[in-house]
Design a protein around this motif. Structure first.
Motif, PDB file in Angstrom:
ATOM      1  N   HIS A 156       0.832  -1.200   0.000  1.00  0.00           N
ATOM      2  CA  HIS A 156       0.000   0.000   0.000  1.00  0.00           C
ATOM      3  C   HIS A 156       0.870   1.255   0.000  1.00  0.00           C
ATOM      4  CE1 HIS A 156      -3.400  -2.660   1.017  1.00  0.00           C
ATOM      5  NE2 HIS A 156      -2.520  -3.281   1.776  1.00  0.00           N
ATOM      6  N   ARG A 157       2.026   1.138  -0.605  1.00  0.00           N
ATOM      7  CA  ARG A 157       3.023   2.207  -0.574  1.00  0.00           C
ATOM      8  C   ARG A 157       2.471   3.553  -1.051  1.00  0.00           C
ATOM      9  NH1 ARG A 157       8.474   3.733  -1.223  1.00  0.00           N
ATOM     10  NH2 ARG A 157       8.888   4.931  -3.107  1.00  0.00           N
ATOM     11  N   GLU A 158       1.728   3.565  -2.141  1.00  0.00           N
ATOM     12  CA  GLU A 158       1.248   4.836  -2.683  1.00  0.00           C
ATOM     13  C   GLU A 158       0.298   5.534  -1.736  1.00  0.00           C
ATOM     14  OE1 GLU A 158       2.339   6.559  -5.229  1.00  0.00           O
ATOM     15  OE2 GLU A 158       3.850   4.989  -5.407  1.00  0.00           O
TER      16      GLU A 158
ATOM     17  N   THR B 136       2.201  13.693  -3.579  1.00  0.00           N
ATOM     18  CA  THR B 136       1.272  13.314  -4.648  1.00  0.00           C
ATOM     19  C   THR B 136       1.924  13.437  -6.016  1.00  0.00           C
ATOM     20  OG1 THR B 136       0.409  15.578  -4.702  1.00  0.00           O
ATOM     21  CG2 THR B 136      -0.733  13.993  -3.286  1.00  0.00           C
ATOM     22  N   ASP B 137       3.220  13.733  -6.029  1.00  0.00           N
ATOM     23  CA  ASP B 137       3.951  13.864  -7.285  1.00  0.00           C
ATOM     24  C   ASP B 137       5.054  12.813  -7.315  1.00  0.00           C
ATOM     25  OD1 ASP B 137       5.755  14.880  -5.432  1.00  0.00           O
ATOM     26  OD2 ASP B 137       5.373  16.973  -5.964  1.00  0.00           O
TER      27      ASP B 137
ATOM     28  N   ALA C 252       7.607   2.225   4.741  1.00  0.00           N
ATOM     29  CA  ALA C 252       7.118   1.635   3.493  1.00  0.00           C
ATOM     30  C   ALA C 252       7.074   2.669   2.373  1.00  0.00           C
ATOM     31  CB  ALA C 252       5.734   1.032   3.708  1.00  0.00           C
ATOM     32  N   ALA C 253       6.840   3.933   2.723  1.00  0.00           N
ATOM     33  CA  ALA C 253       6.757   4.998   1.725  1.00  0.00           C
ATOM     34  C   ALA C 253       8.120   5.549   1.329  1.00  0.00           C
ATOM     35  CB  ALA C 253       5.894   6.140   2.260  1.00  0.00           C
ATOM     36  N   ALA C 254       9.148   5.264   2.122  1.00  0.00           N
ATOM     37  CA  ALA C 254      10.445   5.919   1.952  1.00  0.00           C
ATOM     38  C   ALA C 254      11.242   5.360   0.775  1.00  0.00           C
ATOM     39  CB  ALA C 254      11.264   5.791   3.234  1.00  0.00           C
TER      40      ALA C 254
ATOM     41  N   PRO D 111      -1.227   1.253   9.926  1.00  0.00           N
ATOM     42  CA  PRO D 111      -2.122   2.376   9.615  1.00  0.00           C
ATOM     43  C   PRO D 111      -1.377   3.485   8.886  1.00  0.00           C
ATOM     44  CG  PRO D 111      -1.541   2.354  11.948  1.00  0.00           C
ATOM     45  CD  PRO D 111      -1.016   1.083  11.366  1.00  0.00           C
ATOM     46  N   LEU D 112      -2.149   4.343   8.225  1.00  0.00           N
ATOM     47  CA  LEU D 112      -1.539   5.460   7.504  1.00  0.00           C
ATOM     48  C   LEU D 112      -0.853   6.404   8.484  1.00  0.00           C
ATOM     49  CD1 LEU D 112      -4.384   6.285   4.956  1.00  0.00           C
ATOM     50  CD2 LEU D 112      -2.250   5.063   4.504  1.00  0.00           C
ATOM     51  N   PRO D 113       0.302   6.933   8.104  1.00  0.00           N
ATOM     52  CA  PRO D 113       1.008   7.856   8.993  1.00  0.00           C
ATOM     53  C   PRO D 113       0.305   9.205   9.069  1.00  0.00           C
ATOM     54  CG  PRO D 113       2.148   7.700   6.895  1.00  0.00           C
ATOM     55  CD  PRO D 113       1.045   6.685   6.853  1.00  0.00           C
ATOM     56  N   ALA D 114       0.444   9.861  10.213  1.00  0.00           N
ATOM     57  CA  ALA D 114      -0.106  11.203  10.408  1.00  0.00           C
ATOM     58  C   ALA D 114       1.034  12.167  10.633  1.00  0.00           C
ATOM     59  CB  ALA D 114      -1.061  11.215  11.613  1.00  0.00           C
TER      60      ALA D 114
END
Length: 372
Positions: A157-159, A168-169, A250-252, A362-365
């Protein structure tokens, strides 16, 4: 950190109507107020330690040995950060050896091993346990690392996690993470985050800070954000206190880390890791943190950042991540299955037929000084 790890175990039995979970936080817990606040905010039952001592519980889940001797019932002990076989840097054994979470001082109370099950992440920890506390070996089970398994699941679920961080870019996420104590990267260099933000071209990078929960607990949200004010003005995004770090990892695309276990988890995932300078830190030879420290490049603030990030990527290309992943767990993807089985055996209940859940983080805040 201990509460976060226990939250990894809850999905393994939360839907079972035969169980009722309650929480207790040790009176001497270093982050007790924050942990209690988080438990209450989720609508969970929180007992005082005096109340917890009054009953015999069907199962005691613990991510620290602190206060465990005061609670009656079969106990399962898991690591709350890196594996139990890693160092405890603030203590040394009488013979000069590093003290790990597998030392008798952590496991033995009143002449007996307190945890009925000790969950190990890797086979090699059995050797560490046999060396430090041989009487505890019969209590050990090699279960793998549920935190790492959930991190791997989160990458699918990286994106979504990138968008939660404001990307978002096509910019790259540069995650900067520090543990706590004066020895840490942030403790050693209070200008750490500002220096990194200023070194990272904003049209290419979104710089995100992940701070150890104890930093927030010891100093308070307002003070920490005050210390980071220059970096915030320069564009730093800061994960909210106690936000699950796995979403950001995960997003990094790149990670800068001191000796925090977050850096080793990121490296095991295959993400390039550039080490942040810190004060001398003892590490158990052959542990994931020690291997990362030996082979990942060290950030030099006096040199351009981009070539150093390329060097970190080169270390991954030479197989560093696969080696660290192999040290983090010897039961990849199996921790939930193994731990649920052990939990139900201790409960004396039949294991549910439903599949073992492995949910993503969970999604990061992200917080700011003004709106929190």
């Amino acid at each position: 950190m201990a509460l976060t790890r226990l939250e990894d175990l809850v999905p393994l039995l939360e839907s079972d109507h035969r169980t009722q979970r309650v929480h207790a936080v040790p009176d001497d817990g270093e982050d007790r107020p924050d942990a209690a606040e988080r438990i209450r905010a989720r609508g969970e039952v929180l007992l005082s330690m005096q109340q917890a001592r009054q009953d015999t519980h069907g199962l005691v889940l613990a991510a620290s040995s602190r206060g465990l001797e005061a609670v009656r019932g079969p106990a399962l002990l898991v690591a709350h950060g890196g594996a139990l076989g890693q160092y405890r840097p603030w203590r040394t054994a009488a013979d000069g050896d590093l003290v790990t979470g597998l030392h008798p001082g952590q496991l033995v109370r009143d002449g007996r091993v307190r945890p009925d099950r000790i969950a190990l992440a890797h086979e090699r920890e059995l050797d560490v346990l046999a060396r430090f506390c041989p009487e505890a070996v019969p209590h050990a089970v090699v279960a793998g690392d549920i935190a790492f398994d959930r991190l791997v699941a989160t990458t699918e679920h990286r994106e979504r996690h990138r968008r939660a961080l404001g990307v978002t870019d096509d910019r790259e996420v540069l995650l900067v993470t520090s543990t706590w104590s004066p020895r840490s990267g942030f403790g050693r260099n209070p200008e750490l985050f500002r220096e990194i933000v200023e070194a990272a071209p904003p049209d290419r990078f979104r710089v995100v800070a992940s701070l150890h929960p104890q930093i927030w607990s010891h100093h308070g949200r307002g003070q920490v954000l005050g210390w980071l004010s220059d970096a915030l003005d320069a564009g730093l995004a800061v994960l909210a206190p106690h936000t699950d770090w796995r979403g950001a990892v995960a997003a990094a695309d790149h990670v800068l880390a001191d000796y925090t276990s977050v850096g080793t988890f990121a490296a095991g995932l295959g993400t390039p890791v550039l080490r942040i300078p810190h004060e001398p830190q003892p590490m158990l030879a052959g542990s994931p943190a020690a291997v990362l420290a030996e082979h990942a490049p060290l950030w030099d603030v006096t040199r351009p950042l981009l070539p150093q990030l390329d060097a970190a990527a080169g270390a991954q290309d030479r197989g560093l991540g696969a080696r660290i992943a192999g040290l983090l767990t010897s039961r990849p993807g199996q921790a939930g299955t193994i731990l649920r089985k052990e939990m139900y055996e201790l409960l004396g209940l039949s294991e549910p037929a439903r599949a073992v859940p492995l949910s993503p983080a969970p999604l990061p805040a992200v917080v700011s000084r003004m709106c929190g």
